[in-house]
Design a protein around this motif. Sequence first.
Motif, short mmCIF file in Angstrom:
data_model
loop_
_atom_site.label_atom_id
_atom_site.label_comp_id
_atom_site.label_asym_id
_atom_site.label_seq_id
_atom_site.Cartn_x
_atom_site.Cartn_y
_atom_site.Cartn_z
N ARG A 170 42.22 41.57 50.09
CA ARG A 170 42.77 42.86 50.51
C ARG A 170 41.73 43.97 50.40
N VAL A 171 40.98 43.95 49.31
CA VAL A 171 39.94 44.97 49.12
C VAL A 171 38.89 44.88 50.22
N LYS A 172 38.43 43.68 50.50
CA LYS A 172 37.42 43.49 51.55
C LYS A 172 37.93 43.95 52.91
N GLU A 173 39.17 43.61 53.22
CA GLU A 173 39.74 44.00 54.50
C GLU A 173 39.86 45.52 54.61
N HIS A 174 40.34 46.15 53.55
CA HIS A 174 40.56 47.60 53.59
C HIS A 174 39.25 48.36 53.68
N LEU A 175 38.24 47.91 52.95
CA LEU A 175 36.96 48.61 52.93
C LEU A 175 35.98 48.08 53.97
N LYS A 176 36.42 47.06 54.71
CA LYS A 176 35.58 46.45 55.74
C LYS A 176 34.24 45.96 55.17
N LEU A 177 34.34 45.21 54.07
CA LEU A 177 33.17 44.66 53.40
C LEU A 177 33.21 43.15 53.43
N SER A 178 32.05 42.54 53.57
CA SER A 178 31.97 41.08 53.54
C SER A 178 31.75 40.57 52.13
N GLN A 179 31.23 41.43 51.25
CA GLN A 179 30.94 41.03 49.88
C GLN A 179 31.32 42.14 48.91
N ILE A 180 31.83 41.75 47.76
CA ILE A 180 32.10 42.67 46.66
C ILE A 180 31.65 41.98 45.37
N GLN A 181 31.57 42.74 44.30
CA GLN A 181 31.24 42.17 43.00
C GLN A 181 32.51 42.08 42.16
N VAL A 182 32.68 40.93 41.49
CA VAL A 182 33.88 40.72 40.68
C VAL A 182 33.49 40.21 39.30
N GLY A 183 34.05 40.86 38.29
CA GLY A 183 33.91 40.38 36.92
C GLY A 183 35.26 39.86 36.48
N TYR A 184 35.33 38.55 36.19
CA TYR A 184 36.61 37.95 35.84
C TYR A 184 36.86 38.05 34.34
N ALA A 185 38.10 38.35 33.99
CA ALA A 185 38.48 38.48 32.59
C ALA A 185 38.26 37.17 31.85
N SER A 186 37.85 37.26 30.60
CA SER A 186 37.65 36.08 29.79
C SER A 186 39.00 35.43 29.50
N THR A 187 39.12 34.14 29.81
CA THR A 187 40.36 33.41 29.57
C THR A 187 40.06 32.08 28.89
N ARG A 188 41.00 31.58 28.13
CA ARG A 188 40.80 30.33 27.41
C ARG A 188 40.77 29.12 28.35
N ASP A 189 41.58 29.18 29.43
CA ASP A 189 41.66 28.03 30.33
C ASP A 189 40.57 28.02 31.39
N GLY A 190 39.81 29.11 31.46
CA GLY A 190 38.70 29.15 32.41
C GLY A 190 39.09 29.49 33.82
N LEU A 191 40.41 29.66 34.10
CA LEU A 191 40.85 30.01 35.45
C LEU A 191 40.44 31.44 35.75
N ARG A 192 39.98 31.67 36.96
CA ARG A 192 39.48 33.00 37.29
C ARG A 192 40.14 33.54 38.54
N SER A 193 39.72 33.12 39.72
CA SER A 193 40.25 33.69 40.95
C SER A 193 41.71 33.31 41.18
N SER A 194 42.21 32.27 40.49
CA SER A 194 43.60 31.87 40.65
C SER A 194 44.54 32.60 39.69
N ALA A 195 43.99 33.37 38.76
CA ALA A 195 44.81 34.12 37.81
C ALA A 195 45.59 35.20 38.55
N THR A 196 46.84 35.43 38.14
CA THR A 196 47.65 36.45 38.81
C THR A 196 47.50 37.79 38.12
N VAL A 197 47.58 38.86 38.93
CA VAL A 197 47.45 40.22 38.41
C VAL A 197 48.58 41.07 38.99
N GLU A 198 48.94 42.10 38.25
CA GLU A 198 50.04 42.97 38.67
C GLU A 198 49.67 44.45 38.66
#
Length: 287
Positions: A170-198
């Motif tokens: 959504r961010v890429k589409e709205h800002l018309k960017l092909s690349q962004i930088q993402v820092g994923y929160a530290s989690t015990r299970d190691g899941l990153r892009s599949s983690a849900t956010v609200e």
Amino acid sequence: MSGAFLKAVSAAMERIAPLRLAESFDNVGLLLETPLKQSKRHRVMLTIDLTTAVVEESITKEASVIVAYHPTIFGALKSFTMANPLQASLLRCAAHGISVYCPHTALDCTWGGINDWLAEGIMGGNGNHAPGTVRPLQVEKFSPGGESEGAVGRLVALQTPVTMSVLEKRVKEHLKLSQIQVGYASTRDGLRSSATVETIAICAGSGGSVFAGKKADVYFTGEMQHHEVLAAVAAGTNVILCGHTNTERGYLPVLASKLQAQLHAAAFDEPFDIVVSNTDKHPLEFV
């Protein structure tokens, strides 16, 4: 006369983003008023930064007013010389009958401003995504009459949580960017892009200081300092960085529509037009 047009543009910008909403550190409003009076040029150019290229474009297109989002004068100046590129740009503007107005954080804070535009993009302002709520992240600001006029930052609460990968899209589409930088929160299970956010905290430009002490699943801004990012992900907050001006530039067409509507509403009775700079761009590129 061009003086009347400048007054009309300044008054319209004040209605769009009252200068009293700007942060105390900021320098906003009419920062350069040309002494030249040219009656036949009623053109506004919108830009994020007053670069040398933007000045050349504004001269070529015969603009009489530049609305530059970022302040062209920030700290104290002890001289104005052609040896300094920024000062040279201002001197050239004045010499070609161009005045410069800068709204900066007033346009961030105001309701319907840049931060709300960013919120619309991740909530689905185009109607394709699930809705949510938007509220002030920090200080809410009120008019002298007691009416809410805006706030510092925004906190979005999505009605339906999404994965980080969906939010990134959504961010890429709205800002018309092909690349962004993402820092994923530290989690015990190691899941990153599949983690849900609200909840997503938003600040156009540089959001590190605005986010300090604020809880959210995601910090969404243009840039943060290295240690601010480390602290956020260690505390369980994801970070999305898009490049400082990339979070701001897409709002310029929205501002153009608002400014045109305000000038028409004020019954400015001479022909005018508003253009968005074609040469204004983020100073850093991916290579």
